[in-house]
Design an enzyme around this catalytic site. Structure first.
Site, PDB file in Angstrom:
ATOM      1  N   ALA A  58       4.156  -1.484  -2.632  1.00 43.37           N
ATOM      2  CA  ALA A  58       3.001  -1.820  -3.465  1.00 43.37           C
ATOM      3  C   ALA A  58       1.861  -0.811  -3.419  1.00 43.37           C
ATOM      4  O   ALA A  58       1.078  -0.731  -4.366  1.00 43.37           O
ATOM      5  CB  ALA A  58       2.461  -3.196  -3.072  1.00 43.37           C
ATOM      6  N   ASP A  89       7.928  -2.811   6.906  1.00 39.46           N
ATOM      7  CA  ASP A  89       8.943  -1.996   6.253  1.00 39.46           C
ATOM      8  C   ASP A  89       9.618  -2.819   5.165  1.00 39.46           C
ATOM      9  O   ASP A  89      10.096  -3.931   5.413  1.00 39.46           O
ATOM     10  CB  ASP A  89       9.969  -1.546   7.295  1.00 39.46           C
ATOM     11  N   CYS A 129       8.402   7.865 -10.222  1.00 47.07           N
ATOM     12  CA  CYS A 129       7.600   8.794 -11.015  1.00 47.07           C
ATOM     13  C   CYS A 129       8.207  10.185 -10.876  1.00 47.07           C
ATOM     14  O   CYS A 129       7.534  11.145 -10.532  1.00 47.07           O
ATOM     15  CB  CYS A 129       6.147   8.775 -10.538  1.00 47.07           C
TER      16      CYS A 129
END
Length: 498
Positions: A307, A358, A429
């Site tokens: 996040a 994690d 990305c």
């Protein structure tokens, strides 16, 4: 005995100073005592950014706002400083090649501060509408003020050599006789050769023509506009539009802001309107909107597995709140988890939870699983080079190998954790096939209970145009030169109910 020329009065001017022997140069119109000896604040900000990036491995987008505030730049000067800093960083490869023709030693033997000042000077001369005399005078003045008188003389001499030719002529000289297209593109568009090769490979892997490479590289070098999103049901775009923004043409509740500091707007400071690339908005909305095999409905449980820093989590949280769903935002680093909480602060608190651990252990913590999972995996960021100008010079080919186990581990955990009928969105990305299609193929191999959905159609369904032409073999890839977004990759993976 040293041979000396006779003292020739005809070589001296009215102040008794000897004229240049070649007769081709002219004296400055200002006496040395009158030349600029101070640092122009906007150029000083750009220099401070380059120094922080070079010396401290800082991120330009994090250093720049603080430096602008420290020097109290107005809107126009802030825009100049931003273009100068980002432009010098983006163009570093080309500018260093030009400087290599004008400096009498290898560039790595220069003081790093001198090299950064030279890059600032070259960008003004080659790519900004700054008169050459002003670019030289102000850059030398900056050097005198913050580096010293000795280096300023070197900077002055080198920049005078650079200024004798426009960029097009320098490029003709640099690439003259080169036959290798990767090297030519690398020099012309200031990208490391390995990245040029990687992006050429990426275009082909996602169904596009390799001939687009120069357009893609050129798009990487264009100063990006600021994209913002109003969190659905929470924020409005009124203030941003009144401040000069224009409605976005790709995704609803978005706006494009061409210039100015959006951080001064109350709607942005409150977190109800957020800076977020349109590509990021599209992939988050695609996951939120895609139909579940279970039929969906109220009370769904969503997970943002990676996040930090929280942009996509905030958008997902706002959409979840509208539909009566809840969101868990997972982030392993506490300092980034703090950013996630800050990003989610505008979303009703009963909607979201932040987990600090994690992501590859989330299944044990939530054995009942999730209906929708976003895996915005850590990647090289090759798709966001236009927004992170220093990144192209920091990334190495080995990063692709180093990140691979983490990317596969996170996606595998998400596949294990999603509920039957639910959907996992794998997002990067980066367009590189090693980080996109190869990861998806490896994680799905042998898993008969999963299938790829049409990610291109899912993006079209949440876009304003409805025809992005981003899909290829079920996955989707956005491009800066085609869509005006970061190069976001999206795969949507559904788990069957049986």
């Amino acid at each position: 005995m040293t041979d000396r020329r006779p003292n020739d009065p005809s070589r001296r001017n009215e102040r008794g100073r000897e004229r240049n022997r070649s007769g081709s140069r002219k004296f400055s119109t200002a006496a040395p005592s009158e030349r600029t000896r101070r640092a122009d604040p906007a150029r000083l900000v750009a220099f401070e950014v380059l120094r922080a990036v070079s010396a401290d491995d800082a991120y330009a987008n994090l250093v720049l706002p603080g430096s602008i505030r420290k020097h109290r730049l107005g809107r126009q000067d802030a825009g100049f400083a931003t273009e100068l800093a980002y432009g010098a960083l983006r163009g570093q490869g080309t500018y260093d090649a030009i400087l290599g023709q004008c400096v009498d030693r290898p560039l790595d033997q220069l003081d790093p501060a001198v090299l950064d000042a030279l890059r600032i000077g070259v960008h003004q001369l080659m790519a900004m509408r700054v008169p050459p005399h002003a670019a030289l005078d102000q850059t030398v003045g900056l050097a005198r003020a913050v580096i010293g008188a000795g280096p300023s003389s070197l900077i002055n001499a080198v920049l005078r050599k650079v200024s004798r030719r426009p960029l097009a002529e320098w490029l003709d000289e640099l690439v003259g006789g080169m036959e290798e297209p990767v090297r030519v593109s690398s020099l012309k568009f200031s990208h490391p050769e390995w990245i040029v090769r990687a992006l050429r490979q990426s275009l082909v892997a996602h169904g596009r023509n390799v001939s687009e490479i120069d357009n893609l590289l050129q798009a990487d070098n264009a100063a990006p506009e600021v994209n913002l999103v109003a969190l659905p049901g929470i924020g409005t775009l009124d203030e941003v539009l009144q401040a000069g923004g224009r409605p976005g043409d790709l995704v609803e509740d978005s706006v494009v802001f061409a210039a100015g500091d959006v951080g001064r707007l109350e709607s942005v400071r409150s977190g109800k309107v957020r800076v977020q690339d349109a590509g990021s908005q599209l992939v988050a909305r695609a996951l939120a909107a895609v139909e579940l095999d279970s039929g969906g409905g109220k009370g769904e449980s969503w997970l943002d597995l990676c996040a930090g820093p929280g942009g996509k989590a905030a958008l997902l949280g706002a959409v979840a709140a509208q539909g009566g769903h809840v969101l868990v935002a997972n982030e392993p680093a506490e300092h980034r988890a703090a950013l996630v909480r800050q990003a989610l602060d505008a979303v009703p608190s009963h909607v979201w939870t932040v987990r600090v651990d994690d992501g590859r252990t989330v299944g044990a913590a939530y054995p009942d699983g999730f209906d929708r999972i976003l895996v915005d995996a850590p990647c090289t960021g090759l798709g966001a080079l236009r927004r992170r100008p220093e990144s192209r010079w920091r990334r190495k080919p080995a990063d692709l190998v180093d990140l691979a186990p983490l990317q596969r581990g996170l996606l595998s955990e998400a596949l294990d954790t999603v509920r039957p009928g639910g959907v996992v969105a794998y997002v990067t990305c980066s367009p590189h096939p090693a980080e996109t299609t190869a990861v998806v193929q490896d994680c799905l191999r042998g898993r008969k209970d999963f299938s790829l959905l049409d990610a291109g159609a899912a993006l079209d369904a949440v876009s304003i145009t409805g025809a992005l032409n981003a899909g290829h073999e079920s996955t989707a890839q956005l491009w800066p030169h085609v869509h005006g977004t970061d190069a976001m990759f999206l795969a949507l993976i559904r788990r069957s109910r049986h």
